[in-house]
Design a protein around this motif. Sequence first.
Motif, mmCIF file in Angstrom:
data_model
loop_
_atom_site.group_PDB
_atom_site.id
_atom_site.type_symbol
_atom_site.label_atom_id
_atom_site.label_comp_id
_atom_site.label_asym_id
_atom_site.label_seq_id
_atom_site.Cartn_x
_atom_site.Cartn_y
_atom_site.Cartn_z
ATOM 1 N N MET A 9 0.955 -1.100 -0.042
ATOM 2 C CA MET A 9 0.003 -0.197 0.231
ATOM 3 C C MET A 9 0.937 1.362 0.120
ATOM 4 N N LEU A 10 2.056 1.294 0.734
ATOM 5 C CA LEU A 10 2.832 2.408 0.583
ATOM 6 C C LEU A 10 3.572 2.782 -0.516
ATOM 7 N N ILE A 11 3.702 1.764 -1.452
ATOM 8 C CA ILE A 11 4.360 2.158 -2.726
ATOM 9 C C ILE A 11 3.113 2.532 -3.730
ATOM 10 N N PHE A 12 1.853 1.798 -3.557
ATOM 11 C CA PHE A 12 0.785 2.303 -4.658
ATOM 12 C C PHE A 12 0.269 3.706 -4.396
ATOM 13 N N THR A 13 0.340 4.012 -3.053
ATOM 14 C CA THR A 13 -0.138 5.312 -2.677
ATOM 15 C C THR A 13 0.952 6.586 -2.253
ATOM 16 N N GLY A 14 2.187 6.142 -2.541
ATOM 17 C CA GLY A 14 3.074 7.221 -2.279
ATOM 18 C C GLY A 14 3.504 7.494 -0.884
ATOM 19 N N ASN A 15 3.300 6.471 -0.193
ATOM 20 C CA ASN A 15 3.326 6.777 1.384
ATOM 21 C C ASN A 15 2.058 7.373 2.162
ATOM 22 N N PHE A 16 0.872 7.138 1.219
ATOM 23 C CA PHE A 16 -0.527 7.701 1.451
ATOM 24 C C PHE A 16 -0.488 9.116 1.138
ATOM 25 N N THR A 17 0.274 9.553 0.262
ATOM 26 C CA THR A 17 0.239 11.025 0.067
ATOM 27 C C THR A 17 -0.319 11.469 -1.525
ATOM 28 N N ARG A 18 -0.470 10.090 -2.265
ATOM 29 C CA ARG A 18 -1.053 10.599 -3.332
ATOM 30 C C ARG A 18 -2.637 10.694 -3.566
ATOM 31 N N PHE A 19 -3.134 10.366 -2.254
ATOM 32 C CA PHE A 19 -4.678 10.185 -2.364
ATOM 33 C C PHE A 19 -5.064 10.989 -0.991
ATOM 34 N N ASP A 20 -5.946 11.820 -1.149
ATOM 35 C CA ASP A 20 -6.357 12.708 0.259
ATOM 36 C C ASP A 20 -7.752 12.488 0.517
ATOM 37 N N ASP A 21 -8.434 11.394 -0.020
ATOM 38 C CA ASP A 21 -9.723 10.918 -0.080
ATOM 39 C C ASP A 21 -9.633 9.423 -0.011
ATOM 40 N N PRO A 22 -10.146 8.758 0.791
ATOM 41 C CA PRO A 22 -10.372 7.193 0.912
ATOM 42 C C PRO A 22 -11.253 6.938 -0.409
ATOM 43 N N LYS A 23 -12.037 7.686 -0.832
ATOM 44 C CA LYS A 23 -13.094 7.361 -2.114
ATOM 45 C C LYS A 23 -12.343 7.424 -3.310
ATOM 46 N N LYS A 24 -11.250 8.298 -3.326
ATOM 47 C CA LYS A 24 -10.549 8.183 -4.468
ATOM 48 C C LYS A 24 -9.460 7.146 -4.394
ATOM 49 N N LEU A 25 -9.091 6.840 -3.666
ATOM 50 C CA LEU A 25 -8.332 5.626 -3.545
ATOM 51 C C LEU A 25 -9.106 4.157 -3.683
ATOM 52 N N ALA A 26 -10.355 4.284 -3.111
ATOM 53 C CA ALA A 26 -11.002 2.895 -3.419
ATOM 54 C C ALA A 26 -11.467 3.053 -4.930
ATOM 55 N N SER A 27 -11.572 4.110 -5.554
ATOM 56 C CA SER A 27 -11.964 4.203 -7.029
ATOM 57 C C SER A 27 -10.737 3.701 -7.633
ATOM 58 N N TYR A 28 -9.352 4.035 -7.557
ATOM 59 C CA TYR A 28 -8.142 3.874 -8.043
ATOM 60 C C TYR A 28 -7.918 2.371 -7.810
ATOM 61 N N ALA A 29 -8.351 1.528 -6.840
ATOM 62 C CA ALA A 29 -8.102 0.171 -6.642
ATOM 63 C C ALA A 29 -9.263 -0.505 -6.987
ATOM 64 N N GLY A 30 -10.486 -0.147 -7.546
ATOM 65 C CA GLY A 30 -11.563 -0.788 -8.209
ATOM 66 C C GLY A 30 -12.406 -1.207 -7.169
ATOM 67 N N ASN A 63 -6.202 -0.413 -11.017
ATOM 68 C CA ASN A 63 -5.064 -0.991 -10.593
ATOM 69 C C ASN A 63 -5.181 -2.330 -10.358
ATOM 70 N N MET A 64 -4.981 -3.338 -11.182
ATOM 71 C CA MET A 64 -5.234 -4.747 -10.891
ATOM 72 C C MET A 64 -4.123 -5.191 -9.794
ATOM 73 N N LYS A 65 -3.001 -4.932 -9.920
ATOM 74 C CA LYS A 65 -2.124 -5.215 -8.726
ATOM 75 C C LYS A 65 -2.558 -5.063 -7.324
ATOM 76 N N LEU A 66 -3.083 -3.735 -7.174
ATOM 77 C CA LEU A 66 -3.632 -3.341 -6.022
ATOM 78 C C LEU A 66 -4.969 -4.013 -5.663
ATOM 79 N N LYS A 67 -5.649 -4.054 -6.759
ATOM 80 C CA LYS A 67 -6.959 -4.689 -6.502
ATOM 81 C C LYS A 67 -6.634 -6.206 -5.943
ATOM 82 N N HIS A 68 -6.067 -6.816 -6.579
ATOM 83 C CA HIS A 68 -5.652 -8.205 -6.299
ATOM 84 C C HIS A 68 -5.070 -8.280 -4.731
#
Length: 113
Positions: free
Chosen positions: A1-22, A45-50
């Motif tokens: 999760m740290l890699i996909f989210t850039g240490n949780f800095t790429r997304f400021d809203d959990p809904k955006k991250l959930a949408s990115y993760a499918g 992002n299929m890797k994150l979704k998996h």
Amino acid sequence: MLIFTGNFTRFDDPKKLASYAGDAPFAYESGTSVRGRTEVSQMANMKLKHLLHMAALGAVRVEGELKAYFERKVAAGKRKMSVYNAVRNKLVHRMMAVMERRTPYTSILERIV
């Protein structure tokens, strides 16, 4: 999760991250007369979704809130994959809350007592 989210800095809203993760469901509507089941985006992002799916599978196997939630929803007649998607969404929201508050996760029962 740290890699996909850039240490949780790429997304400021959990809904955006959930949408990115499918994991975020989108309603299927066409005007007022045609309605279908909600679906998730295929542009995830299929890797994150998996990874999240594997975490959800593990979360519903061990005793806890998510297992009780899964069993309750399946007993109510929901499709298992739909409930797994909801569990993945809950995991994303919980991770974002923990990183936002910078405190360890505590379950609801621990907060009440």
